[in-house]
Design a protein around this motif. Structure first.
Motif, PDB file in Angstrom:
ATOM      1  N   PHE A   1       2.273   1.365  -5.427  1.00 44.26           N
ATOM      2  CA  PHE A   1       2.397  -0.044  -5.065  1.00 44.26           C
ATOM      3  C   PHE A   1       1.105  -0.762  -5.452  1.00 44.26           C
ATOM      4  CE2 PHE A   1       5.240   2.353  -2.403  1.00 44.26           C
ATOM      5  CZ  PHE A   1       6.380   1.561  -2.307  1.00 44.26           C
ATOM      6  N   LEU A   2       1.248  -1.875  -6.154  1.00 43.87           N
ATOM      7  CA  LEU A   2       0.095  -2.587  -6.697  1.00 43.87           C
ATOM      8  C   LEU A   2      -0.120  -3.922  -5.991  1.00 43.87           C
ATOM      9  CD1 LEU A   2       0.806  -1.998 -10.498  1.00 43.87           C
ATOM     10  CD2 LEU A   2      -0.796  -0.737  -9.048  1.00 43.87           C
ATOM     11  N   ASP A   3      -1.376  -4.231  -5.747  1.00 41.32           N
ATOM     12  CA  ASP A   3      -1.764  -5.544  -5.225  1.00 41.32           C
ATOM     13  C   ASP A   3      -2.908  -6.078  -6.067  1.00 41.32           C
ATOM     14  OD1 ASP A   3      -0.258  -6.371  -2.883  1.00 41.32           O
ATOM     15  OD2 ASP A   3      -1.024  -4.554  -1.937  1.00 41.32           O
ATOM     16  N   TRP A   4      -2.843  -7.376  -6.398  1.00 42.29           N
ATOM     17  CA  TRP A   4      -3.903  -8.019  -7.167  1.00 42.29           C
ATOM     18  C   TRP A   4      -4.588  -9.080  -6.325  1.00 42.29           C
ATOM     19  CZ3 TRP A   4       0.658  -6.460  -9.310  1.00 42.29           C
ATOM     20  CH2 TRP A   4       0.602  -5.684 -10.480  1.00 42.29           C
ATOM     21  N   PHE A   5      -5.890  -9.249  -6.576  1.00 44.23           N
ATOM     22  CA  PHE A   5      -6.682 -10.257  -5.871  1.00 44.23           C
ATOM     23  C   PHE A   5      -7.625 -10.917  -6.879  1.00 44.23           C
ATOM     24  CE2 PHE A   5      -5.745  -6.607  -3.243  1.00 44.23           C
ATOM     25  CZ  PHE A   5      -5.245  -7.145  -2.074  1.00 44.23           C
ATOM     26  N   ASP A   6      -7.872 -12.196  -6.681  1.00 43.82           N
ATOM     27  CA  ASP A   6      -8.859 -12.921  -7.484  1.00 43.82           C
ATOM     28  C   ASP A   6     -10.105 -13.135  -6.640  1.00 43.82           C
ATOM     29  OD1 ASP A   6      -7.182 -13.297  -9.783  1.00 43.82           O
ATOM     30  OD2 ASP A   6      -6.090 -14.801  -8.637  1.00 43.82           O
ATOM     31  N   TYR A   7     -11.282 -12.892  -7.248  1.00 42.90           N
ATOM     32  CA  TYR A   7     -12.523 -13.047  -6.498  1.00 42.90           C
ATOM     33  C   TYR A   7     -13.635 -13.529  -7.422  1.00 42.90           C
ATOM     34  CZ  TYR A   7     -16.203 -12.091  -3.078  1.00 42.90           C
ATOM     35  OH  TYR A   7     -17.259 -12.218  -2.203  1.00 42.90           O
ATOM     36  N   ASN A   8     -13.984 -14.798  -7.301  1.00 40.58           N
ATOM     37  CA  ASN A   8     -15.127 -15.378  -8.022  1.00 40.58           C
ATOM     38  C   ASN A   8     -15.156 -15.011  -9.507  1.00 40.58           C
ATOM     39  OD1 ASN A   8     -15.910 -16.505  -5.623  1.00 40.58           O
ATOM     40  ND2 ASN A   8     -17.649 -15.159  -5.281  1.00 40.58           N
ATOM     41  N   GLY A   9     -14.047 -15.247 -10.188  1.00 40.24           N
ATOM     42  CA  GLY A   9     -13.998 -14.987 -11.627  1.00 40.24           C
ATOM     43  C   GLY A   9     -13.695 -13.550 -12.000  1.00 40.24           C
ATOM     44  N   SER A  10     -13.364 -12.723 -11.024  1.00 38.49           N
ATOM     45  CA  SER A  10     -12.999 -11.335 -11.291  1.00 38.49           C
ATOM     46  C   SER A  10     -11.582 -11.071 -10.796  1.00 38.49           C
ATOM     47  CB  SER A  10     -13.963 -10.369 -10.590  1.00 38.49           C
ATOM     48  OG  SER A  10     -15.268 -10.488 -11.106  1.00 38.49           O
ATOM     49  N   VAL A  11     -10.947 -10.077 -11.409  1.00 40.24           N
ATOM     50  CA  VAL A  11      -9.625  -9.617 -10.979  1.00 40.24           C
ATOM     51  C   VAL A  11      -9.782  -8.247 -10.353  1.00 40.24           C
ATOM     52  CG1 VAL A  11      -7.331  -8.897 -11.730  1.00 40.24           C
ATOM     53  CG2 VAL A  11      -8.370 -10.941 -12.708  1.00 40.24           C
ATOM     54  N   ILE A  12      -9.150  -8.053  -9.203  1.00 45.04           N
ATOM     55  CA  ILE A  12      -9.145  -6.771  -8.501  1.00 45.04           C
ATOM     56  C   ILE A  12      -7.705  -6.292  -8.391  1.00 45.04           C
ATOM     57  CG2 ILE A  12      -9.604  -5.598  -6.301  1.00 45.04           C
ATOM     58  CD1 ILE A  12     -11.779  -7.745  -5.808  1.00 45.04           C
ATOM     59  N   CYS A  13      -7.479  -5.008  -8.653  1.00 44.62           N
ATOM     60  CA  CYS A  13      -6.167  -4.421  -8.393  1.00 44.62           C
ATOM     61  C   CYS A  13      -6.358  -3.152  -7.582  1.00 44.62           C
ATOM     62  CB  CYS A  13      -5.416  -4.096  -9.681  1.00 44.62           C
ATOM     63  SG  CYS A  13      -3.715  -3.518  -9.376  1.00 44.62           S
ATOM     64  N   ARG A  14      -5.472  -2.970  -6.603  1.00 47.00           N
ATOM     65  CA  ARG A  14      -5.494  -1.781  -5.770  1.00 47.00           C
ATOM     66  C   ARG A  14      -4.128  -1.106  -5.843  1.00 47.00           C
ATOM     67  NH1 ARG A  14      -4.884  -2.242  -0.149  1.00 47.00           N
ATOM     68  NH2 ARG A  14      -2.920  -3.103  -0.897  1.00 47.00           N
ATOM     69  N   ALA A  15      -4.120   0.191  -6.112  1.00 48.20           N
ATOM     70  CA  ALA A  15      -2.886   0.976  -6.182  1.00 48.20           C
ATOM     71  C   ALA A  15      -2.812   1.901  -4.984  1.00 48.20           C
ATOM     72  CB  ALA A  15      -2.838   1.791  -7.470  1.00 48.20           C
ATOM     73  N   LEU A  16      -1.651   1.912  -4.316  1.00 45.64           N
ATOM     74  CA  LEU A  16      -1.421   2.778  -3.156  1.00 45.64           C
ATOM     75  C   LEU A  16      -0.201   3.652  -3.413  1.00 45.64           C
ATOM     76  CD1 LEU A  16      -1.780   0.456  -0.024  1.00 45.64           C
ATOM     77  CD2 LEU A  16      -3.254   2.364  -0.629  1.00 45.64           C
ATOM     78  N   GLU A  17      -0.286   4.907  -2.978  1.00 44.54           N
ATOM     79  CA  GLU A  17       0.881   5.776  -3.097  1.00 44.54           C
ATOM     80  C   GLU A  17       1.921   5.430  -2.043  1.00 44.54           C
ATOM     81  OE1 GLU A  17       2.093  10.476  -3.514  1.00 44.54           O
ATOM     82  OE2 GLU A  17       0.108   9.939  -2.756  1.00 44.54           O
ATOM     83  N   ASN A  18       1.497   5.119  -0.848  1.00 45.60           N
ATOM     84  CA  ASN A  18       2.404   4.746   0.232  1.00 45.60           C
ATOM     85  C   ASN A  18       2.034   3.356   0.730  1.00 45.60           C
ATOM     86  OD1 ASN A  18       3.809   7.253   0.313  1.00 45.60           O
ATOM     87  ND2 ASN A  18       2.049   8.138   1.383  1.00 45.60           N
ATOM     88  N   LEU A  19       3.028   2.564   1.038  1.00 47.45           N
ATOM     89  CA  LEU A  19       2.787   1.199   1.495  1.00 47.45           C
ATOM     90  C   LEU A  19       3.380   1.018   2.881  1.00 47.45           C
ATOM     91  CD1 LEU A  19       1.783  -1.677   0.769  1.00 47.45           C
ATOM     92  CD2 LEU A  19       4.109  -2.168   0.011  1.00 47.45           C
ATOM     93  N   THR A  20       2.534   0.596   3.827  1.00 48.39           N
ATOM     94  CA  THR A  20       2.992   0.239   5.163  1.00 48.39           C
ATOM     95  C   THR A  20       3.041  -1.278   5.235  1.00 48.39           C
ATOM     96  OG1 THR A  20       1.923   2.196   6.075  1.00 48.39           O
ATOM     97  CG2 THR A  20       2.552   0.474   7.632  1.00 48.39           C
ATOM     98  N   LEU A  21       4.239  -1.819   5.289  1.00 49.75           N
ATOM     99  CA  LEU A  21       4.404  -3.262   5.150  1.00 49.75           C
ATOM    100  C   LEU A  21       3.744  -4.052   6.266  1.00 49.75           C
ATOM    101  CD1 LEU A  21       8.132  -3.378   3.951  1.00 49.75           C
ATOM    102  CD2 LEU A  21       6.069  -3.626   2.580  1.00 49.75           C
ATOM    103  N   THR A  22       3.519  -3.425   7.401  1.00 44.62           N
ATOM    104  CA  THR A  22       2.922  -4.149   8.521  1.00 44.62           C
ATOM    105  C   THR A  22       1.410  -4.285   8.375  1.00 44.62           C
ATOM    106  OG1 THR A  22       2.734  -2.089   9.768  1.00 44.62           O
ATOM    107  CG2 THR A  22       4.718  -3.420  10.117  1.00 44.62           C
ATOM    108  N   GLU A  23       0.825  -3.555   7.425  1.00 44.41           N
ATOM    109  CA  GLU A  23      -0.617  -3.601   7.249  1.00 44.41           C
ATOM    110  C   GLU A  23      -1.002  -4.658   6.213  1.00 44.41           C
ATOM    111  OE1 GLU A  23      -1.724   0.355   6.229  1.00 44.41           O
ATOM    112  OE2 GLU A  23      -1.878   0.985   8.304  1.00 44.41           O
ATOM    113  N   GLU A  24      -1.878  -5.571   6.597  1.00 46.54           N
ATOM    114  CA  GLU A  24      -2.336  -6.623   5.694  1.00 46.54           C
ATOM    115  C   GLU A  24      -3.661  -6.211   5.070  1.00 46.54           C
ATOM    116  OE1 GLU A  24      -3.693 -11.334   5.802  1.00 46.54           O
ATOM    117  OE2 GLU A  24      -3.012 -10.318   7.619  1.00 46.54           O
ATOM    118  N   THR A  25      -3.749  -6.379   3.763  1.00 46.45           N
ATOM    119  CA  THR A  25      -4.983  -6.047   3.060  1.00 46.45           C
ATOM    120  C   THR A  25      -5.930  -7.237   3.082  1.00 46.45           C
ATOM    121  OG1 THR A  25      -3.848  -4.507   1.599  1.00 46.45           O
ATOM    122  CG2 THR A  25      -5.977  -5.347   0.858  1.00 46.45           C
ATOM    123  N   ARG A  26      -7.199  -6.970   3.398  1.00 45.03           N
ATOM    124  CA  ARG A  26      -8.208  -8.019   3.420  1.00 45.03           C
ATOM    125  C   ARG A  26      -9.341  -7.662   2.459  1.00 45.03           C
ATOM    126  NH1 ARG A  26     -10.946  -8.601   8.674  1.00 45.03           N
ATOM    127  NH2 ARG A  26     -10.936  -6.323   8.596  1.00 45.03           N
TER     128      ARG A  26
END
Length: 210
Positions: free
Chosen positions: A174-199
């Motif tokens: 499962f992939l999530d992308w974030f933008d931060y001050n001119g940079s792109v961040i991507c995080r890959a997870l094998e398992n996703l818990t929908l109730t957990e919010e990424t900060r």
């Protein structure tokens, strides 16, 4: 599930060097550029602050060379680019990548991307999408612990840009992308818990060396 981020400019004088593990101090000494030393130091300080790593015996190496915490269900991964070092944590396999958005190499794209991904670059404003694709591939490869030789980036597709699972190397990611001050961040997870919010959590110099 958080992604922690710190700036390397705060560590160009190598403040806090005595706080990282012995092997990391030796690695820092071998770097020639002060920016490289600061990146390695910042990564070590994040590991200490977030994961409690104070000595080398607290880490172990997996089958493919990926680092893990001993006797812990917490997984982590580190990346750096430009002014930033990031560390992601999760309760399952995790990989993370950060890249500063800048003009990209078309030859790299042709060598590393699938035809569908290349078509997207041609049809859109390429730079940001290049780094969204690149960080996704990197984060998956880092999640698996497989390198370019065992999991070539051209062998799998990370489109569409959605959280829906991507099947790569026999597992779903499962992939999530974030933008931060001119940079792109991507995080890959094998398992996703929908109730957990990424900060995205910024960690200051004072916090890291307290």
């Amino acid at each position: 599930m958080n992604i922690y981020i710190s700036e390397i400019k705060d560590f160009l004088k190598l403040d806090g060097l005595e706080l990282v593990t012995d092997s990391r101090r030796e690695r820092i000494k071998r770097y020639l550029k002060i920016e490289s030393k600061a990146k390695c130091l910042t990564a070590g300080l994040l590991l200490r602050y977030i994961c409690g790593v104070t000595n080398d015996s607290m880490l172990t190496t997996g089958e493919n060379g990926k680092l893990y915490l001993k006797n812990s269900c917490l997984h982590f991964n580190i990346s750096h680019s430009g002014e930033y070092v990031i560390l992601a944590t999760a309760v399952s396999e995790v990989g993370v990548d950060i890249e500063k958005v800048k003009p990209y190499s078309k030859s790299v794209a042709k060598r590393c991307f699938t035809p569908i991904e290349l078509e997207l670059l041609e049809q859109t404003n390429g730079s940001e999408n290049f780094y969204r694709i690149w960080t996704a591939k990197e984060s998956i490869m880092k999640s698996t612990g497989l390198g370019f030789s065992m999991l070539p980036p051209s062998s799998f597709c990370v489109l569409p840009f959605e959280q829906n699972p991507h099947y790569v190397a026999g597992r779903y990611w499962f992939l999530d992308w974030f933008d931060y001050n001119g940079s792109v961040i991507c995080r890959a997870l094998e398992n996703l818990t929908l109730t957990e919010e990424t900060r995205l959590v910024k960690i200051t110099k004072n916090e890291l060396i307290e």
